[in-house]
Scaffold this active site. Structure first.
Site, PDB file in Angstrom:
ATOM      1  N   LYS A  53      -5.350   6.764  10.480  1.00 46.41           N
ATOM      2  CA  LYS A  53      -6.747   6.601  10.231  1.00 46.41           C
ATOM      3  C   LYS A  53      -7.505   7.861  10.845  1.00 46.41           C
ATOM      4  O   LYS A  53      -8.708   7.648  10.606  1.00 46.41           O
ATOM      5  CB  LYS A  53      -7.157   5.430  10.747  1.00 46.41           C
ATOM      6  CG  LYS A  53      -6.608   4.051  10.165  1.00 46.41           C
ATOM      7  CD  LYS A  53      -7.301   3.620   9.035  1.00 46.41           C
ATOM      8  CE  LYS A  53      -6.896   2.373   8.349  1.00 46.41           C
ATOM      9  NZ  LYS A  53      -7.507   2.139   6.925  1.00 46.41           N
ATOM     10  N   ARG A  79       1.010  -1.147   0.177  1.00 45.28           N
ATOM     11  CA  ARG A  79      -0.086  -0.120  -0.038  1.00 45.28           C
ATOM     12  C   ARG A  79       1.020   1.259  -0.225  1.00 45.28           C
ATOM     13  O   ARG A  79       1.385   1.738   1.078  1.00 45.28           O
ATOM     14  CB  ARG A  79      -0.961   0.071   1.242  1.00 45.28           C
ATOM     15  CG  ARG A  79      -1.979   1.246   1.246  1.00 45.28           C
ATOM     16  CD  ARG A  79      -2.593   1.173   2.534  1.00 45.28           C
ATOM     17  NE  ARG A  79      -3.714   2.136   2.479  1.00 45.28           N
ATOM     18  CZ  ARG A  79      -3.653   3.447   2.977  1.00 45.28           C
ATOM     19  NH1 ARG A  79      -2.369   3.667   3.270  1.00 45.28           N
ATOM     20  NH2 ARG A  79      -4.600   4.242   3.151  1.00 45.28           N
ATOM     21  N   SER A 110     -11.556  -2.115   2.499  1.00 45.23           N
ATOM     22  CA  SER A 110     -11.581  -1.366   3.726  1.00 45.23           C
ATOM     23  C   SER A 110     -12.996  -0.970   4.153  1.00 45.23           C
ATOM     24  O   SER A 110     -13.498  -0.301   3.393  1.00 45.23           O
ATOM     25  CB  SER A 110     -10.282  -0.555   3.530  1.00 45.23           C
ATOM     26  OG  SER A 110      -9.198  -0.901   3.387  1.00 45.23           O
TER      27      SER A 110
END
Length: 217
Positions: A135, A37, A106
């Site tokens: 996040k 990622r 996700s």
């Protein structure tokens, strides 16, 4: 069926070693699944990195997922692709990869999670469970109550993500999740191999605490 419990997500900006070396150390420590990622990399650099990680993961018999880029996942013969909730939908990705790849999605709330499952996701990540810099844009932590409800409501494995570390991993595991997704707890550690080895023990903890009331589906 998924054969991993620790889902290592890469972030070369927090890793204490160059990413290929960091991934190798994590695999030496017992990690058996890696998601590449690195969203800001130019496509050719991302492809080259994916090819390198594909070679490394194969050495260890580990799975490799590519974040978002279905084309790169196909090009390097990855084991799966991982999609954001605003990426190409899982059912559209399935038309490209067929049944040969796993699809993870996700999710950050119950609605997203249910939509991902309805779209054909093989598994989902759900969080952030605890506060974590990676996040922040997804809002306040959801905690463990939502994930416990989600385990009842959906029929795919759920991986908890967000702020999971040595101090809280056991309570996360005992919620009934299929596994945990981690970034900095492993990659930012001074000794990546040792950190990975410690968290790889969570696989044994997950199996130990499975029961008829909390077993992930």
């Amino acid at each position: 069926m998924l054969d991993f419990r620790i889902y290592l997500i890469t972030d070369r900006k927090v890793a204490t070693k160059p990413l290929p070396e960091a991934v190798r150390l994590a695999l030496e420590g017992g990690v058996r699944c890696v998601q590449l990622r690195e969203k800001d990399l130019p496509i050719r650099e991302l492809l080259a990195l994916a090819q390198e990680l594909r070679s490394i993961t194969r050495e260890f018999g580990a799975k490799l997922f590519i974040n978002d880029r279905v084309d790169i996942a196909v090009a390097v013969d990855a084991d799966g692709v991982h999609l954001g909730h605003q990426s190409i939908p899982a059912n559209a990705a399935r038309k490209v990869v067929g049944t040969s790849m796993l699809i993870g999605v996700s999710t950050h709330n119950l609605e997203e999670a249910k939509a991902a499952v309805a779209g054909g996701a093989d598994f989902i990540t759900f969080g952030p469970i605890f506060e974590t810099p990676s996040k922040v844009k997804y809002g306040a932590p959801v905690g463990l109550n939502d994930i416990k409800q989600l385990i009842v409501d959906v029929a795919v494995p759920i991986f908890a993500i967000g702020g999971i570390n040595g101090g809280n991993i056991q309570q996360v595991v005992m919620s009934g999740v299929a596994g945990v997704a981690m970034i900095s707890a492993i990659l930012a550690a001074p000794d990546i191999k040792t950190a990975a080895s410690k968290f790889a023990q969570a696989e044994k903890i997950i199996e130990k605490f499975r029961c008829s009331d909390c077993a992930p589906r």
